[in-house]
Design a protein around this motif. Sequence first.
Motif, PDB file in Angstrom:
ATOM      1  N   TRP A 290       0.824  -1.200   0.000  1.00 55.70           N
ATOM      2  CA  TRP A 290       0.000   0.000   0.000  1.00 55.70           C
ATOM      3  C   TRP A 290       0.865   1.260   0.000  1.00 55.70           C
ATOM      4  CZ3 TRP A 290       0.492   3.672   3.668  1.00 55.70           C
ATOM      5  CH2 TRP A 290       1.014   3.315   4.919  1.00 55.70           C
ATOM      6  N   LYS A 291       1.962   1.249   0.763  1.00 61.93           N
ATOM      7  CA  LYS A 291       2.825   2.436   0.816  1.00 61.93           C
ATOM      8  C   LYS A 291       3.494   2.676  -0.534  1.00 61.93           C
ATOM      9  CE  LYS A 291       6.330   4.810   3.554  1.00 61.93           C
ATOM     10  NZ  LYS A 291       6.488   5.747   2.504  1.00 61.93           N
ATOM     11  N   THR A 292       3.870   1.616  -1.203  1.00 54.77           N
ATOM     12  CA  THR A 292       4.484   1.748  -2.517  1.00 54.77           C
ATOM     13  C   THR A 292       3.491   2.360  -3.502  1.00 54.77           C
ATOM     14  OG1 THR A 292       5.908  -0.143  -2.052  1.00 54.77           O
ATOM     15  CG2 THR A 292       5.675   0.505  -4.363  1.00 54.77           C
ATOM     16  N   ILE A 293       2.238   1.930  -3.458  1.00 58.37           N
ATOM     17  CA  ILE A 293       1.210   2.509  -4.327  1.00 58.37           C
ATOM     18  C   ILE A 293       1.041   3.991  -4.030  1.00 58.37           C
ATOM     19  CG2 ILE A 293      -1.270   2.506  -4.871  1.00 58.37           C
ATOM     20  CD1 ILE A 293      -1.152  -0.587  -4.386  1.00 58.37           C
ATOM     21  N   VAL A 294       0.950   4.356  -2.763  1.00 62.62           N
ATOM     22  CA  VAL A 294       0.804   5.760  -2.367  1.00 62.62           C
ATOM     23  C   VAL A 294       2.027   6.564  -2.814  1.00 62.62           C
ATOM     24  CG1 VAL A 294       0.648   7.331  -0.381  1.00 62.62           C
ATOM     25  CG2 VAL A 294      -0.800   5.288  -0.487  1.00 62.62           C
ATOM     26  N   ASP A 295       3.223   6.004  -2.631  1.00 67.29           N
ATOM     27  CA  ASP A 295       4.448   6.706  -3.034  1.00 67.29           C
ATOM     28  C   ASP A 295       4.499   6.941  -4.542  1.00 67.29           C
ATOM     29  OD1 ASP A 295       5.247   6.788  -0.381  1.00 67.29           O
ATOM     30  OD2 ASP A 295       6.737   5.174  -0.588  1.00 67.29           O
ATOM     31  N   VAL A 296       4.105   5.941  -5.333  1.00 71.99           N
ATOM     32  CA  VAL A 296       4.099   6.105  -6.793  1.00 71.99           C
ATOM     33  C   VAL A 296       3.062   7.163  -7.187  1.00 71.99           C
ATOM     34  CG1 VAL A 296       3.640   4.982  -9.018  1.00 71.99           C
ATOM     35  CG2 VAL A 296       5.011   3.811  -7.282  1.00 71.99           C
ATOM     36  N   ALA A 297       1.907   7.144  -6.546  1.00 75.48           N
ATOM     37  CA  ALA A 297       0.885   8.158  -6.822  1.00 75.48           C
ATOM     38  C   ALA A 297       1.424   9.552  -6.513  1.00 75.48           C
ATOM     39  CB  ALA A 297      -0.380   7.884  -6.014  1.00 75.48           C
ATOM     40  N   ASP A 298       2.155   9.687  -5.398  1.00 75.43           N
ATOM     41  CA  ASP A 298       2.748  10.981  -5.052  1.00 75.43           C
ATOM     42  C   ASP A 298       3.803  11.388  -6.075  1.00 75.43           C
ATOM     43  OD1 ASP A 298       1.129  11.142  -2.814  1.00 75.43           O
ATOM     44  OD2 ASP A 298       2.703  10.522  -1.411  1.00 75.43           O
ATOM     45  N   GLU A 299       4.638  10.438  -6.477  1.00 78.10           N
ATOM     46  CA  GLU A 299       5.684  10.713  -7.462  1.00 78.10           C
ATOM     47  C   GLU A 299       5.083  11.214  -8.779  1.00 78.10           C
ATOM     48  OE1 GLU A 299       8.428   8.021 -10.378  1.00 78.10           O
ATOM     49  OE2 GLU A 299       8.188   7.306  -8.314  1.00 78.10           O
ATOM     50  N   LEU A 300       3.978  10.590  -9.193  1.00 77.42           N
ATOM     51  CA  LEU A 300       3.321  10.962 -10.449  1.00 77.42           C
ATOM     52  C   LEU A 300       2.391  12.158 -10.289  1.00 77.42           C
ATOM     53  CD1 LEU A 300       2.300   7.395 -11.668  1.00 77.42           C
ATOM     54  CD2 LEU A 300       4.162   8.808 -12.560  1.00 77.42           C
TER      55      LEU A 300
END
Length: 151
Positions: free
Chosen positions: A95-105
């Motif tokens: 879940w954190k990886t998904i949130v981090d990628v969303a933030d990055e994009l």
Amino acid sequence: MTILIAYDGSADSRSAIEFAAKHLAAQPTVVVTVWEPLLVQLRKHPLAAGAISPETETEGQAQAEYYAKEGAELAAAAGLPEVSYRAVADNESIWKTIVDVADELDASLIVTGSRGLAGVRSVLLGSVSNHVLHHAHRPTLIVPPVAQPKA
């Protein structure tokens, strides 16, 4: 802005892609599949160390690449424009990886199915979609399972 769709090959994640294509305005879309590297697996499941091999990591990454590409193909076939995909290694939690990628994009929206392939583990640890919903600082759409016809 970009739509980020979490995809793991499950029926629920397929439904999320179909729902997004049907109901959201056309925007560039990134389909992301998260995989767990060997060290993360060992840290999370130290008692399983004997069953985890270096080949497991290569297989996990290859499977994530396959699912990410499959999800992107489904999204494009469903009508979403400018679809790309990424397989991303999980360094802490999915879940954190998904949130981090969303933030990055700087994603305008995160889309995920309500359940994935985690099975019993998600029941014990809480679902990925639930954690994304509560930790993302951007709109999140959780698509429920497709209702099965009653017999």
